[in-house]
Enzyme design. Structure first.
Site, PDB file in Angstrom:
ATOM      1  CB  SER A 160      10.479 -24.244  78.835  1.00  0.00           C
ATOM      2  OG  SER A 160       9.879 -22.887  78.966  1.00  0.00           O
ATOM      3  CE1 TYR A 204       9.535 -25.787  84.302  1.00  0.00           C
ATOM      4  CE2 TYR A 204       9.498 -23.631  83.305  1.00  0.00           C
ATOM      5  CZ  TYR A 204       9.114 -25.344  83.097  1.00  0.00           C
ATOM      6  OH  TYR A 204       9.017 -25.755  81.938  1.00  0.00           O
ATOM      7  CE  LYS A 224      11.857 -27.786  82.037  1.00  0.00           C
ATOM      8  NZ  LYS A 224      11.649 -29.194  81.609  1.00  0.00           N
TER       9      LYS A 224
HETATM   10  P1  NAD Z   1       2.643 -32.481  83.051  1.00  0.00           P
HETATM   11  O1  NAD Z   1       2.817 -32.016  84.077  1.00  0.00           O
HETATM   12  O2  NAD Z   1       1.324 -32.501  82.225  1.00  0.00           O
HETATM   13  O3  NAD Z   1       3.668 -33.499  82.594  1.00  0.00           O
HETATM   14  C1  NAD Z   1       4.694 -33.949  83.352  1.00  0.00           C
HETATM   15  C2  NAD Z   1       4.531 -35.238  83.538  1.00  0.00           C
HETATM   16  O4  NAD Z   1       5.736 -35.720  84.560  1.00  0.00           O
HETATM   17  C3  NAD Z   1       3.417 -35.587  84.548  1.00  0.00           C
HETATM   18  O5  NAD Z   1       2.613 -36.690  84.017  1.00  0.00           O
HETATM   19  C4  NAD Z   1       4.125 -35.796  86.063  1.00  0.00           C
HETATM   20  O6  NAD Z   1       3.317 -36.624  86.685  1.00  0.00           O
HETATM   21  C5  NAD Z   1       5.469 -36.410  85.671  1.00  0.00           C
HETATM   22  N1  NAD Z   1       6.468 -36.356  86.610  1.00  0.00           N
HETATM   23  C6  NAD Z   1       6.826 -35.252  87.190  1.00  0.00           C
HETATM   24  N2  NAD Z   1       7.992 -35.417  88.023  1.00  0.00           N
HETATM   25  C7  NAD Z   1       8.203 -36.795  87.888  1.00  0.00           C
HETATM   26  C8  NAD Z   1       9.232 -37.802  88.279  1.00  0.00           C
HETATM   27  N3  NAD Z   1      10.254 -37.113  89.179  1.00  0.00           N
HETATM   28  N4  NAD Z   1       9.080 -38.957  87.944  1.00  0.00           N
HETATM   29  C9  NAD Z   1       8.451 -39.321  87.123  1.00  0.00           C
HETATM   30  N5  NAD Z   1       7.324 -38.632  86.354  1.00  0.00           N
HETATM   31  C10 NAD Z   1       7.403 -37.289  86.832  1.00  0.00           C
HETATM   32  O7  NAD Z   1       3.394 -31.166  82.156  1.00  0.00           O
HETATM   33  P2  NAD Z   1       3.660 -30.731  80.590  1.00  0.00           P
HETATM   34  O8  NAD Z   1       2.935 -29.564  80.218  1.00  0.00           O
HETATM   35  O9  NAD Z   1       3.179 -31.931  79.686  1.00  0.00           O
HETATM   36  O10 NAD Z   1       5.161 -30.532  80.177  1.00  0.00           O
HETATM   37  C11 NAD Z   1       6.139 -31.526  79.991  1.00  0.00           C
HETATM   38  C12 NAD Z   1       7.624 -31.175  79.907  1.00  0.00           C
HETATM   39  O11 NAD Z   1       7.620 -30.040  79.134  1.00  0.00           O
HETATM   40  C13 NAD Z   1       7.987 -30.576  81.200  1.00  0.00           C
HETATM   41  O12 NAD Z   1       9.476 -30.872  81.550  1.00  0.00           O
HETATM   42  C14 NAD Z   1       7.800 -28.981  81.111  1.00  0.00           C
HETATM   43  O13 NAD Z   1       8.800 -28.400  81.881  1.00  0.00           O
HETATM   44  C15 NAD Z   1       8.279 -28.863  79.718  1.00  0.00           C
HETATM   45  N6  NAD Z   1       7.629 -27.637  79.046  1.00  0.00           N
HETATM   46  C16 NAD Z   1       6.308 -27.468  79.239  1.00  0.00           C
HETATM   47  C17 NAD Z   1       5.579 -26.479  78.861  1.00  0.00           C
HETATM   48  C18 NAD Z   1       4.105 -25.971  79.230  1.00  0.00           C
HETATM   49  O14 NAD Z   1       3.733 -25.013  79.130  1.00  0.00           O
HETATM   50  N7  NAD Z   1       3.324 -27.135  79.426  1.00  0.00           N
HETATM   51  C19 NAD Z   1       6.285 -25.315  78.049  1.00  0.00           C
HETATM   52  C20 NAD Z   1       7.594 -25.554  77.840  1.00  0.00           C
HETATM   53  C21 NAD Z   1       8.261 -26.751  78.271  1.00  0.00           C
HETATM   54  C1  UD1 Z   2       4.269 -19.424  81.642  1.00  0.00           C
HETATM   55  C2  UD1 Z   2       5.405 -19.432  82.589  1.00  0.00           C
HETATM   56  C3  UD1 Z   2       6.545 -20.111  81.649  1.00  0.00           C
HETATM   57  C4  UD1 Z   2       6.393 -21.444  81.326  1.00  0.00           C
HETATM   58  C5  UD1 Z   2       5.019 -21.414  80.372  1.00  0.00           C
HETATM   59  C6  UD1 Z   2       4.607 -22.641  79.998  1.00  0.00           C
HETATM   60  C7  UD1 Z   2       5.483 -17.591  84.156  1.00  0.00           C
HETATM   61  C8  UD1 Z   2       5.925 -16.367  84.443  1.00  0.00           C
HETATM   62  N1  UD1 Z   2       5.963 -18.079  83.037  1.00  0.00           N
HETATM   63  O1  UD1 Z   2       4.455 -18.576  80.447  1.00  0.00           O
HETATM   64  O2  UD1 Z   2       7.957 -20.346  82.502  1.00  0.00           O
HETATM   65  O3  UD1 Z   2       7.303 -22.172  80.319  1.00  0.00           O
HETATM   66  O4  UD1 Z   2       4.158 -20.628  81.198  1.00  0.00           O
HETATM   67  O5  UD1 Z   2       3.862 -23.440  80.981  1.00  0.00           O
HETATM   68  O6  UD1 Z   2       4.455 -18.230  84.894  1.00  0.00           O
HETATM   69  N2  UD1 Z   2      -2.557 -14.516  81.271  1.00  0.00           N
HETATM   70  C9  UD1 Z   2      -3.471 -13.643  81.699  1.00  0.00           C
HETATM   71  N3  UD1 Z   2      -4.344 -14.185  82.655  1.00  0.00           N
HETATM   72  C10 UD1 Z   2      -4.337 -15.184  83.119  1.00  0.00           C
HETATM   73  C11 UD1 Z   2      -3.208 -16.243  82.763  1.00  0.00           C
HETATM   74  C12 UD1 Z   2      -2.326 -15.813  81.866  1.00  0.00           C
HETATM   75  O7  UD1 Z   2      -3.611 -12.346  81.391  1.00  0.00           O
HETATM   76  O8  UD1 Z   2      -5.302 -15.866  83.969  1.00  0.00           O
HETATM   77  C13 UD1 Z   2      -1.281 -13.907  80.467  1.00  0.00           C
HETATM   78  C14 UD1 Z   2      -0.042 -13.843  80.903  1.00  0.00           C
HETATM   79  O9  UD1 Z   2       0.143 -12.646  81.668  1.00  0.00           O
HETATM   80  C15 UD1 Z   2       0.602 -14.096  79.561  1.00  0.00           C
HETATM   81  C16 UD1 Z   2       0.006 -15.234  78.817  1.00  0.00           C
HETATM   82  O10 UD1 Z   2      -1.137 -14.732  79.390  1.00  0.00           O
HETATM   83  O11 UD1 Z   2       1.228 -12.915  79.009  1.00  0.00           O
HETATM   84  C17 UD1 Z   2       0.247 -16.122  78.841  1.00  0.00           C
HETATM   85  O12 UD1 Z   2       0.439 -16.899  80.157  1.00  0.00           O
HETATM   86  P1  UD1 Z   2       0.690 -18.348  80.647  1.00  0.00           P
HETATM   87  O13 UD1 Z   2      -0.195 -19.271  79.965  1.00  0.00           O
HETATM   88  O14 UD1 Z   2       0.746 -18.437  82.014  1.00  0.00           O
HETATM   89  O15 UD1 Z   2       2.284 -18.479  79.866  1.00  0.00           O
HETATM   90  P2  UD1 Z   2       3.754 -17.509  80.106  1.00  0.00           P
HETATM   91  O16 UD1 Z   2       3.489 -16.653  81.121  1.00  0.00           O
HETATM   92  O17 UD1 Z   2       4.078 -17.270  78.589  1.00  0.00           O
END
Ligand code: NAD
Ligand code: UD1
Length: 337
Positions: free
Chosen positions: A124, A149, A153
């Site tokens: 991430s 978190y 990572k």
């Molecule tokens: P998500 O929660 O929708 O998907 C994660 C999946 O992993 C879920 O289906 C959950 O049930 C499963 N899971 C969690 N722990 C597990 C375990 N111990 N064994 C088996 N399954 C397990 O999240 P996402 O948004 O799809 O994110 C996927 C990956 O991408 C994560 O590793 C997250 O950290 C990373 N990521 C997400 C974002 C974001 O904003 N969504 C941003 C950057 C990186």
């Molecule tokens: C958040 C996580 C980051 C994670 C990412 C993707 C935090 C501090 N960071 O990032 O670690 O990798 O999600 O899952 O939580 N915002 C509002 N009102 C809201 C929600 C969000 O103003 O109700 C703003 C936030 O201040 C931010 C932007 O929208 O500036 C995006 O927020 P968000 O979607 O939560 O993502 P990040 O904060 O970038």
């Protein structure tokens, strides 16, 4: 090629499972459904015309992994399984380290035992923490992740940087995703947060449809063009394609490689509100609220390394993300339930 997707029932995983099936790959999903529903995979099968194999289980379970690798001849692993809420990680750091760090370690051990050495890790942008300069490139220093978190990572990234020295068969991609947004254009799969969303776009979508009264914009006094914080939102389908390109790139590369998956474009909270209003035809009421603890003003990617080395770039923009998120929200007002 047969690919194992851990966490493949989740938001990014389900879109990537679909992209892999559509590219003709065999897909095995391992997910414990702690933050998802098997319905996402049923929908993936509906769109793709064929289903991924689904194994319900935990990445920390050595027995499950042992039989999975024995039963399915897997060529590569895309590792999405993990917990991802920053706030929750501050309240329960040990749970985050157990699931995200220990889970990755057990998975890597099982892979080595099964002689599977192609690994793509879903990291991430959060690992960059606060940076003096934007955009952030893979050359920027990491190590100051602001919460458990992010640190979980980073710990996995460190583990992955060490592995090839111990065994040159490892081929590893670390993908630092920026802010995933949007949904598949069919409206059948999308992001299904538990309870009140904490991420911006799902929150805005629920305000637009009337489930939530208004958006609290966290901070109106940041040093940005309109005072609201700036992020790099990337369409989840572009992210999925990036994962496929990384998988391909590992065919000709050994060692550990890091790529940013972002658009390179910053978007403020108010830009997002306006784009969503245009896509939905609805008004999104908002008020400026205090800054959220731990947020930074600006974060967006330098994606040129991925463009140069993977031949990948994000093709979709804000209008696509907001249109697809809105379609998903309208077609699934209660997510997969
Ligand atoms: P998500 O929660 O929708 O998907 C994660 C999946 O992993 C879920 O289906 C959950 O049930 C499963 N899971 C969690 N722990 C597990 C375990 N111990 N064994 C088996 N399954 C397990 O999240 P996402 O948004 O799809 O994110 C996927 C990956 O991408 C994560 O590793 C997250 O950290 C990373 N990521 C997400 C974002 C974001 O904003 N969504 C941003 C950057 C990186
Ligand atoms: C958040 C996580 C980051 C994670 C990412 C993707 C935090 C501090 N960071 O990032 O670690 O990798 O999600 O899952 O939580 N915002 C509002 N009102 C809201 C929600 C969000 O103003 O109700 C703003 C936030 O201040 C931010 C932007 O929208 O500036 C995006 O927020 P968000 O979607 O939560 O993502 P990040 O904060 O970038």
């Amino acid at each position: 090629m047969r690919v194992l997707l851990t966490g493949g029932a989740g938001y990014i995983g389900s879109h990537t499972a679909l992209a892999l099936l559509q590219a003709g790959r065999e897909v095995v999903v391992l997910d414990n459904l702690c933050n998802s529903s098997a319905e996402s995979l049923a929908r993936v099968a509906r769109i793709a015309g064929r289903a991924p194999v689904f194994v319900e289980g935990d990445v920390r379970d050595r027995d499950v992994l042992g039989s999975l690798f024995a039963e399915h001849l897997v060529d590569a692993v895309l590792h999405f399984a993990g917990l991802k809420s920053v706030g929750e990680s501050l309240a329960q750091p040990l749970r985050y380290h157990d699931n995200n760090v220990q889970g990755s370690q057990v998975l890597l051990e099982a892979m080595a035992q099964a002689s599977v050495f192609n690994f793509v890790f879903s990291s991430s942008a959060t690992v960059y923490g606060e940076q003096a300069q934007m955009p952030v490139s893979e050359a920027c220093s990491v190590g100051h992740a602001p919460n458990p978190y992010g640190r979980s990572k980073l710990m996995v990234e460190d583990m992955l940087r060490e592995l090839p020295a111990s065994d040159p068969r490892w081929r590893i991609a670390i993908l630092r995703s920026f802010n995933p947004a949007g949904a598949h254009e069919s409206g059948l799969i999308g992001e299904d947060p538990n309870g009140i969303p904490s991420n911006l776009l799902p929150y805005v979508a629920q305000v637009a449809i009337g489930k939530l009264p208004e958006l609290a914009v966290f901070g109106g006094d940041y040093p940005t063009t309109d005072g609201t914080s700036v992020r790099d939102y990337i369409h989840v389908l572009d992210l999925a394609e990036g994962h496929l390109r990384a998988l391909d790139a590992l065919q000709t590369r050994t060692g550990t490689h890091v790529w940013n998956l972002g658009t390179g474009r910053g978007c403020s909270v108010l830009d997002m509100v306006r784009a969503f209003e245009a896509a939905s035809g609805r008004t999104v009421p908002y008020r400026i609220a205090p800054r959220r603890f731990g947020d930074m003003a600006t974060c967006y990617a330098d994606p040129t390394k991925a463009e140069r080395e993977l031949g990948w770039r994000a093709r979709r923009g804000l209008p696509d993300m907001t249109r697809d998120a809105w379609r998903w929200q309208q077609m699934n007002p209660n997510g997969y339930r």
